[in-house]
Design an enzyme around this catalytic site. Structure first.
Site, PDB file in Angstrom:
ATOM      1  CG  ASP A 205      79.226 -18.718 -20.458  1.00  0.00           C
ATOM      2  OD1 ASP A 205      79.338 -17.679 -19.791  1.00  0.00           O
ATOM      3  OD2 ASP A 205      80.165 -19.512 -20.627  1.00  0.00           O
ATOM      4  CG  HIS A 206      81.464 -16.181 -22.961  1.00  0.00           C
ATOM      5  ND1 HIS A 206      82.273 -15.089 -22.691  1.00  0.00           N
ATOM      6  CD2 HIS A 206      81.787 -17.116 -22.036  1.00  0.00           C
ATOM      7  CE1 HIS A 206      83.044 -15.370 -21.648  1.00  0.00           C
ATOM      8  NE2 HIS A 206      82.768 -16.599 -21.247  1.00  0.00           N
TER       9      HIS A 206
ATOM     10  CG  HIS B  80      87.105 -19.075 -21.043  1.00  0.00           C
ATOM     11  ND1 HIS B  80      87.336 -17.766 -21.405  1.00  0.00           N
ATOM     12  CD2 HIS B  80      85.952 -19.072 -20.334  1.00  0.00           C
ATOM     13  CE1 HIS B  80      86.355 -17.008 -20.943  1.00  0.00           C
ATOM     14  NE2 HIS B  80      85.503 -17.775 -20.288  1.00  0.00           N
TER      15      HIS B  80
ATOM     16  CB  THR C 268      87.349 -27.059 -19.298  1.00  0.00           C
ATOM     17  OG1 THR C 268      87.260 -25.929 -20.174  1.00  0.00           O
ATOM     18  CG2 THR C 268      88.374 -28.032 -19.850  1.00  0.00           C
TER      19      THR C 268
END
Length: 284
Positions: free
Chosen positions: A84-85, A180, A233
């Site tokens: 991911d990021h 997010h 999350t």
């Protein structure tokens, strides 16, 4: 079976649905995803957030990639691996060299031209290494700061077209009312904006900040072009609940090594949740 992300997203496109990319910080989470995918016959993506390596130290890049590929080899359903990021060329190339064939370059906090320049450099070198690259235009910020209601952060269709054309990215993360973390209020996706973006670009679209978006909105978004859906999350919260439950149930257990039973216990709590998410949201 291990499958490259482009093939999983192509299957999602053919089925007019999205593959879920689950943030997994360790073996227990990853194994739970793979087993749930097999149980529901649903392709899935195991996704690493690089800070789980560099900050929390729950795993290593090379070890994580090998772990997921081994887990994938034990099932018949397609399992993808994605990082991911991340934010720099060097960090992303290190991830690719460690065994990841799909990465995300997030330059969305920069102005458009800078984002394009940074992402284009990553794409050029990643493609030489045979890796798939997701970029981001607009900015899916922080839900607790109500960034999902800030339309200035939403992806603009003309900017998305320019970004994809000039960078050569393989997938695009968009901002359409998503963010997010935990939302303060029920989010409302801008489906009209999504349709405009889809008409402007010809790459698969990704939706980040999936925890807390109502299922009916997600299903519409998937039908309108979202092909990769990130879920972190909510899944991490379920993991915490499972660990808390294990601790609560074992307070009176005198066994000095009772902790060895935690992974199996946690998976027994996580897998039903994962199967429900896959059955409800994925239409493969």
């Amino acid at each position: 079976m291990y499958e490259k992300i482009d093939k999983i997203l192509k299957t999602a496109e053919d089925c007019n649905t999205a593959a879920i990319a689950f943030i997994c910080m360790d073996y227990t989470m990853a194994r739970s995803v793979v087993c749930a995918a097999q149980a529901t016959n649903t392709p899935a993506i195991v996704m690493l957030y690089p800070e789980h390596v560099t900050v929390q130290h729950t795993t290593g890049f090379r070890e994580y990639a090998a772990m997921v590929k081994e887990l994938a080899s034990e099932v018949t359903v397609p399992i993808g691996l994605h990082a991911d990021h991340d934010y720099t060329h060097d960090a992303i190339m290190h991830t690719i060299e460690s065994g990841f064939e799909s990465v995300m370059m997030d330059g969305s906090m920069n102005d458009l031209d800078t984002n394009i320049a940074l992402t284009r450099e990553v794409v050029m070198d990643a493609h030489k290494a045979g890796a798939f690259v997701e970029g981001e235009i607009g900015h899916a910020g922080i839900a607790s700061q109500e960034d999902n209601t800030n339309r200035d952060l939403f992806t603009k269709p003309d900017a998305a077209e320019k970004f994809c054309r000039e960078t050569g990215v393989d997938a695009l993360a968009v901002s359409i009312g998503n963010a997010h973390g935990e939302y303060r209020e029920t989010p409302h996706l801008d489906i009209g904006r999504l349709e405009e973006i889809r008409a402007a670009v010809d790459v698969p679209l990704a939706l980040h900040g999936g925890s807390g978006i109502p299922d009916d909105q997600l299903l519409v978004a998937f039908s309108k072009g979202i092909r990769k859906f990130n879920l972190g999350t909510e899944f991490l919260g379920r993991y915490y609940q499972a660990v808390s439950g294990f601790v609560g149930e074992n307070k009176e257990n005198p066994d000095p090594v009772k902790i060895i039973n935690l992974p199996e216990y946690a998976q027994s709590k996580l897998q039903p949740y994962l199967e429900e998410r896959m059955k409800t949201l994925c239409r493969f």
